[in-house]
Design an enzyme around this catalytic site. Sequence first.
Site, PDB file in Angstrom:
ATOM      1  N   GLY A 191       2.991   0.573   5.040  1.00 28.28           N
ATOM      2  CA  GLY A 191       3.942   0.537   3.470  1.00 28.28           C
ATOM      3  C   GLY A 191       4.350   2.078   3.105  1.00 28.28           C
ATOM      4  O   GLY A 191       4.010   3.193   3.500  1.00 28.28           O
ATOM      5  N   ASN A 192       4.899   1.856   2.009  1.00 25.86           N
ATOM      6  CA  ASN A 192       5.049   2.875   1.133  1.00 25.86           C
ATOM      7  C   ASN A 192       4.595   2.830  -0.410  1.00 25.86           C
ATOM      8  O   ASN A 192       4.410   1.092  -1.493  1.00 25.86           O
ATOM      9  CB  ASN A 192       6.417   3.884   1.508  1.00 25.86           C
ATOM     10  CG  ASN A 192       7.425   2.870   1.175  1.00 25.86           C
ATOM     11  OD1 ASN A 192       7.738   2.638   0.148  1.00 25.86           O
ATOM     12  ND2 ASN A 192       7.987   1.843   1.873  1.00 25.86           N
ATOM     13  N   TYR A 193       5.099   3.885  -1.009  1.00 29.90           N
ATOM     14  CA  TYR A 193       4.592   3.808  -2.757  1.00 29.90           C
ATOM     15  C   TYR A 193       5.723   3.357  -3.740  1.00 29.90           C
ATOM     16  O   TYR A 193       5.517   2.775  -4.815  1.00 29.90           O
ATOM     17  CB  TYR A 193       4.486   4.675  -3.432  1.00 29.90           C
ATOM     18  CG  TYR A 193       3.149   5.998  -2.976  1.00 29.90           C
ATOM     19  CD1 TYR A 193       1.844   5.490  -2.909  1.00 29.90           C
ATOM     20  CD2 TYR A 193       3.141   6.520  -2.177  1.00 29.90           C
ATOM     21  CE1 TYR A 193       0.412   5.623  -2.746  1.00 29.90           C
ATOM     22  CE2 TYR A 193       1.559   6.996  -2.147  1.00 29.90           C
ATOM     23  CZ  TYR A 193       0.639   7.073  -1.847  1.00 29.90           C
ATOM     24  OH  TYR A 193      -0.103   7.273  -1.564  1.00 29.90           O
TER      25      TYR A 193
END
Length: 405
Positions: A209-211
């Site tokens: 995923g990512n932030y």
Amino acid sequence: MRLLGKHIVLGVTGSIAAYKAAYLLRGLVKEGAEVQVVMTPAAKEFITPVTMSALSGKPVASEFFSANDGTWHSHVDMGQWADLMLIAPATAATLGKMARGICDNLLITTYLSSKSAVMIAPAMDLDMFRHPANLANLAILRSYGNLIIEPGEGALASGLHGKGRMEEPENIIEEVIKFFGQKKKLLNKHFLVTAGPTYEKIDPVRFIGNYSSGKMGYAIADQLAESGAKVTLVSGPVNIKAGRSEITVIPVESANEMYEQCLRVFPETDGAVMCAAVADFTPEDYSGSKIKRGEDDLTIHLKPTSDIAGTLGQVKSEKQLLVGFALETNDELVNAYSKLKRKGLDFIVLNSMNDSGAGFGVDTNKITMIDKDNNQSVFELKSKTEVAADIVARIISEIEHKSGS
Ligand code: CTP
């Protein structure tokens, strides 16, 4: 009922014209607005809170605390609740305090906490009005984006004749209606917005995923809805909710699900704003059972995902608007412009990871908008809501341009 459902904070200050605030209040309520009155201590010398609470159907806010039961009156809550703050009449003293942020009463603290537009109807004697100090304060307030309803010329309470008299309530109500009408420039338009991260599954308990928090995309969806548009928000997994009825959220998890939903919805829209932080790669194989710890290194093969914005850029019609985002760490302007060209975007919103206060997780953003001719508009660091308003203002002007109006 041209103001149905609108939340208005009506600030009343200590002027002879305060009696007109009662007519103003009655007119706003008649048009369907929900009004919360805030009075300065001096205003109560001119008109009673009982009159104002009877007309608004709500207790008048005036003191920070209620002496009887110690209740705290939150200026922050009022400031957030309002779609518009209207200060009428506004005395020279109040204008001065607003210009300089001198918060010695509930009305000024509410003003400083307000997230909404602010309209001010000054009322004072002609010499006070034209004094350079007062004119300078009005200039400061205008520079903050406040809307000033110019006082009229005529007989003043002092017996003098000139400019300073508060605009008549019925004209102020028309200004308020006009203000809300202007905000509906995207009525009957439909936009697709993507927001948040995507999760690319590795096994039943792990993902890539990512932030991205989704805040920017949700703020844009809100602003589009505020301008009258219908919005389909294709959202990756986030912890925020879309509050408005005009927004339909389609929750997705992976880049591929987002791709499919966007391709399905896009043809029926007037445009799309691609705000999501889409994974560029996804695991080639998904393990149906949890991958167990072993002695050896673990290698996960990744394959590229489809470029959603790029695909929409290929299928879009002349009438449709396509807006993309670029989050860059180096050669920002060059990279963003080549991304715009590659994906067939109408304009691209660049945020640089090098600007503090911009990017993932934070509530602020600093953007540069770049168009097809590489014209660049640089904006200050602002809250994501204000940035969204700037982007939607640009969308409105591009849409008007496309439809030739
Ligand atoms: N985007 C998209 N689909 C993807 C990747 C990106 O729709 N699979 C959109 C983003 O929502 C954004 C724009 O394309 O509006 C640019 O995203 P970015 O990640 O900066 O671009 P990439 O094409 O992935 O380029 P790179 O990561 O190599 O900089």
